[in-house]
Design an enzyme around this catalytic site. Structure first.
Site, PDB file in Angstrom:
ATOM      1  CE  LYS A 166       1.597  -5.592 -13.026  1.00 47.68           C
ATOM      2  NZ  LYS A 166       2.422  -4.783 -12.137  1.00 47.68           N
ATOM      3  CB  SER A 236       2.264  -1.107 -13.632  1.00 51.25           C
ATOM      4  OG  SER A 236       3.011  -1.748 -12.636  1.00 51.25           O
TER       5      SER A 236
END
Length: 375
Positions: A166, A236
């Site tokens: 992330k 992401s």
């Protein structure tokens, strides 16, 4: 009978989410004794936002999970977020179901056996806006991946099957802050910054795993040279954090339990054989069609990346994902890949993440399967 020894055991539970702030099913794991709060090392979530810059369902989920865990641990949300990788991926288009994957580590006495699922987490320092989408982010991510591998006790990169990252993105406020310091940023398009940040993170994974040599990495290649990629990275980007958070998943003989992970690389969005290859690698028998019920019962999680091919074609036929002004291209891709995988496994709570820059070949992406071994 094999000698018993102290071996870490990975725990993975998949639970539904009624809305992005719904931490009840995760809390129920603790109430049932399936997992203790202190064992949690990461939570991956699919939330029903748009997956774009302004997708605040991700931050909402992180806050809800942080407060719930803090209450259970007698801690603070800030302390939880400092220790636990909370990776939220926005977008459950098509038939995808919002859910959380809760990962834990337990110290247990277990007999020696085949390599089992091993988990490790790592974190980059907070990344200034000027580092995003550039080699500084690549190198910081590579260091965090190596840290996570060390934590998991995985020495050989070949034993790593999936790396979830992330990473931050640029906002107008962050761009202005960089300019005020006299710094430049990789782009002033906040949406484009998501792709550059994901791409730099993926190349960091590739660098750490030896998939790409540092000598060939140039800043201009980030978001441009699709021949450079990781077959095991899933990245992401989100507005809710300033550092990179890394979860390494692999197999190790030093770990116990009945979970194992395998991966394959989808060459395009409809590469069903790659999905079946990953299922077989994890010890499942997909047969010629949908995963049979007995095999589906052993399936714990499927994680995949989705990205429209930059050529505008899939196996020579035109797609319009990049031309649709109403629906973002990555949202189309999540729905498409999610449908292909759902048809293969017979369930829709799948961690399909959009935006696969340098994550698999152009138009394709990695797919990983976690499953319980058969008796």
């Amino acid at each position: 009978m094999p000698n018993a020894m102290s071996r870490r055991t990975a725990l993975v539970h998949r639970v539904p989410a009624r809305h992005p702030g719904d931490a009840a099913a995760v809390a129920a794991l603790f109430d049932s004794g399936a997992m203790r709060p202190e064992e949690v090392v990461a939570i991956l979530g699919k939330t029903e936002g748009n997956g774009c810059v302004n997708d605040f369902t991700r931050a909402y989920a992180v806050e809800a999970l942080s407060w719930m865990l803090a209450a259970r641990l007698g801690s603070t949300p800030e302390a939880v977020q400092a220790r636990v990788a909370l990776v939220m991926s926005g977008g459950t288009e098509g038939g995808l179901s919002p859910h959380f994957l809760v990962f834990g580590v337990r110290e247990a006495t277990a007999p020696s056996g085949p390599p089992a699922l091993a988990l490790g987490t790592g974190f980059t320092p907070e990344l200034p806006p000027e580092a995003l989408g550039r080699l500084a982010q690549v190198r910081a991510t590579a260091a965090a991946v190596r840290e996570a591998m060390d934590q998991a006790g995985i020495a050989d990169p070949a034993d790593v099957h999936y790396v979830q990252v992330k990473c931050p993105l640029l906002t107008n406020e962050r761009i202005a802050a960089a300019k005020a310091r006299g710094a430049t940023v990789s782009t002033e398009d906040t949406y484009h910054s998501m792709g550059l940040s994901r791409g730099a993170s993926a190349l960091g994974v590739a660098l750490a795993l030896g998939e790409v040599a540092e000598a060939v990495l140039e800043e201009a290649a980030i978001g441009a040279d699709w021949s450079l990629f990781s077959g095991r990275a899933s990245c992401s980007a989100g507005i809710e954090l300033l550092r990179g958070e890394v979860v390494v998943m692999g197999n190790s003989p030093a770990w116990g339990g009945d979970l194992a992970i395998a991966h394959a690389v989808m060459q395009d969005a409809i590469d069903l054989p790659a999905v079946q290859q990953a299922l077989r690698g994890a010890g499942l028998a997909p047969g010629g069609g949908q995963l049979p019920p007995a095999e589906a019962a052993r399936l714990v999680a499927v994680l995949a990346k989705a990205e429209p091919a930059s050529t505008g074609r899939i196996r020579g036929r035109r797609h319009i994902m990049w031309d649709d002004s109403d629906i973002n291209a990555t949202r189309h891709a999540r729905a498409l890949v999610g449908g292909v995988i759902a048809a293969a496994v017979g369930r829709t709570d799948l961690f399909v993440s959009g935006g696969a820059e340098h994550q698999g070949p152009d138009g394709g992406g990695p797919v990983a399967v976690i499953a319980r071994r058969g008796v």
